[in-house]
Structure formats: C-alpha cells, structure tokens
Design a protein around this motif. Structure first.
Motif, mmCIF file in Angstrom:
data_model
loop_
_atom_site.group_PDB
_atom_site.id
_atom_site.type_symbol
_atom_site.label_atom_id
_atom_site.label_comp_id
_atom_site.label_asym_id
_atom_site.label_seq_id
_atom_site.Cartn_x
_atom_site.Cartn_y
_atom_site.Cartn_z
ATOM 1 N N SER A 76 0.839 -1.210 0.000
ATOM 2 C CA SER A 76 0.000 0.000 0.000
ATOM 3 C C SER A 76 0.868 1.251 0.000
ATOM 4 O O SER A 76 0.493 2.280 -0.544
ATOM 5 N N HIS A 77 2.019 1.133 0.669
ATOM 6 C CA HIS A 77 2.870 2.311 0.876
ATOM 7 C C HIS A 77 3.920 2.490 -0.213
ATOM 8 O O HIS A 77 4.639 3.478 -0.214
ATOM 9 N N THR A 78 4.013 1.522 -1.117
ATOM 10 C CA THR A 78 5.117 1.563 -2.093
ATOM 11 C C THR A 78 4.710 1.309 -3.538
ATOM 12 O O THR A 78 5.456 1.655 -4.445
ATOM 13 N N VAL A 96 -8.731 -2.482 2.847
ATOM 14 C CA VAL A 96 -8.841 -2.765 4.282
ATOM 15 C C VAL A 96 -7.446 -2.850 4.885
ATOM 16 O O VAL A 96 -6.536 -3.445 4.295
ATOM 17 N N HIS A 97 -7.288 -2.238 6.056
ATOM 18 C CA HIS A 97 -6.089 -2.453 6.874
ATOM 19 C C HIS A 97 -6.534 -2.880 8.258
ATOM 20 O O HIS A 97 -7.429 -2.256 8.846
ATOM 21 N N LEU A 98 -5.913 -3.923 8.758
ATOM 22 C CA LEU A 98 -6.256 -4.416 10.094
ATOM 23 C C LEU A 98 -5.885 -3.388 11.161
ATOM 24 O O LEU A 98 -6.656 -3.108 12.078
ATOM 25 N N SER A 99 -4.671 -2.848 11.036
ATOM 26 C CA SER A 99 -4.198 -1.849 11.995
ATOM 27 C C SER A 99 -4.609 -0.456 11.522
ATOM 28 O O SER A 99 -5.017 -0.288 10.359
ATOM 29 N N ASN A 100 -4.462 0.511 12.429
ATOM 30 C CA ASN A 100 -4.782 1.889 12.056
ATOM 31 C C ASN A 100 -3.519 2.531 11.471
ATOM 32 O O ASN A 100 -2.639 2.969 12.213
HETATM 33 C C1 DQA Z 1 -1.411 -3.613 7.035
HETATM 34 C C2 DQA Z 1 -0.657 -2.335 7.407
HETATM 35 C C3 DQA Z 1 0.650 -2.240 6.641
HETATM 36 O O1 DQA Z 1 1.347 -1.053 6.998
HETATM 37 C C4 DQA Z 1 1.530 -3.436 6.956
HETATM 38 O O2 DQA Z 1 2.725 -3.399 6.195
HETATM 39 C C5 DQA Z 1 0.839 -4.740 6.806
HETATM 40 C C6 DQA Z 1 -0.554 -4.853 7.198
HETATM 41 C C7 DQA Z 1 -2.656 -3.805 7.923
HETATM 42 O O3 DQA Z 1 -3.508 -4.606 7.560
HETATM 43 O O4 DQA Z 1 -2.753 -3.178 8.979
HETATM 44 O O5 DQA Z 1 1.447 -5.745 6.440
HETATM 45 O O6 DQA Z 1 -1.862 -3.512 5.702
#
Ligand code: DQA
Length: 143
Positions: A76-78, A96-100
């Motif tokens: 997502s970041h690259t 979707v991202h699990l973490s914030n």
């Molecule tokens: C992620 C967040 C990303 O920054 C991280 O590299 C992941 C998981 C998430 O679901 O929170 O691998 O996409």
C-alpha cells in the motif's frame, strides 16, 4: 454475489504477527468466519507476497467478480504498479487495513493504493473485512 479478497505480503503470517496491531486470528480464521457469516456470497480468497502476482489478480478481477476487497499490506505504501492496476479495475473496491495506519510509523500513514479504491477501512482488525462486505452490499443495492 462474487467477491474477490486479495491479501498482500506477510498477511499469511497473521497470528504470528503483532497481535496489538493485527489481532490474534489467522487469515484462515478470518476467511472461515466470513464464509460462515455470508453463506450467500461466493468468496475467492487470494494471498500473495509477490507484487506482480497481486497486479495480475487485480487485472483479472473486472468481469469475473462483482466487487474487490484488498489489503495490499506493505505494498500500500510503495506500489505504483498495484495502484495502476486498481485504477483500471472498474468493479466496486474497498481497501482494508487491520491496523490503524494513521496511528503508526509515518511511512505507513500514506497509502498509494487507497485513492484508487472507493474508500478504505483502517484500524478495526478483522472487523474491517466484514465492514467492507457490509458496504459492498449497500453499494450494490443502490445500483
Ligand atoms: C497492514 C498495514 C501495513 O502497513 C503493513 O505493512 C501490513 C498490514 C494492515 O492490515 O494493517 O502488512 O496492511
């Protein structure tokens, strides 16, 4: 309804990753719970650690699925390549991202891919995937 769920690198390691960020469930656990919660929906779950494979899968989604849920994980970041593939994908799509990601390292706060989806859900651990299905159902009902 057919929904493709794509998960990017290291999401096959859920369960072993930091549970404060990602929760304690494995991706298999999340998949089983989604299948049992939504028996009427045909899910295809795909996970890859390889950027080009994710690009291929996004490219093949239009025409074969009604909607896409994608967690590109670190890509997502690259990844401009996944971003460009998402731009070409014309079905409803939710990131979707699990973490914030807004509350973590600076480099995670920017998603290159999210702006090529209809919107993104971040910080609700596994519930984000369920929220994405809820939203897809709402979007599809409006059509
Ligand atoms: C992620 C967040 C990303 O920054 C991280 O590299 C992941 C998981 C998430 O679901 O929170 O691998 O996409």
């Amino acid at each position: 309804m057919k929904i493709l769920v794509i998960n990017g690198p290291n999401l096959n390691m859920l369960g072993a990753r930091d549970t404060n960020f990602y929760g304690s469930e494995t991706m298999d656990d999340i998949e089983s719970e989604m299948r049992s919660t939504y028996p009427q929906i045909e899910f295809d779950f795909y996970q890859s650690n390889i950027e080009g494979e994710i690009v291929n899968r996004v490219q093949s989604a239009t025409g074969s699925f009604d909607a896409l849920i994608i967690n590109p994980a670190a890509y997502s970041h690259t990844s401009i390549a996944i971003r460009d593939a998402l731009e070409l994908c014309t079905i409803p799509k939710i990131e979707v991202h699990l973490s914030n990601i807004a509350s973590r390292d600076d480099f995670r706060s920017k998603s290159l891919t999210a702006s090529k989806t209809d919107g993104y859900i971040t910080g609700f651990k596994k519930h984000g995937y369920f929220a994405a299905v809820f939203l897809i159902q709402r979007i599809m009902n409006e059509k």
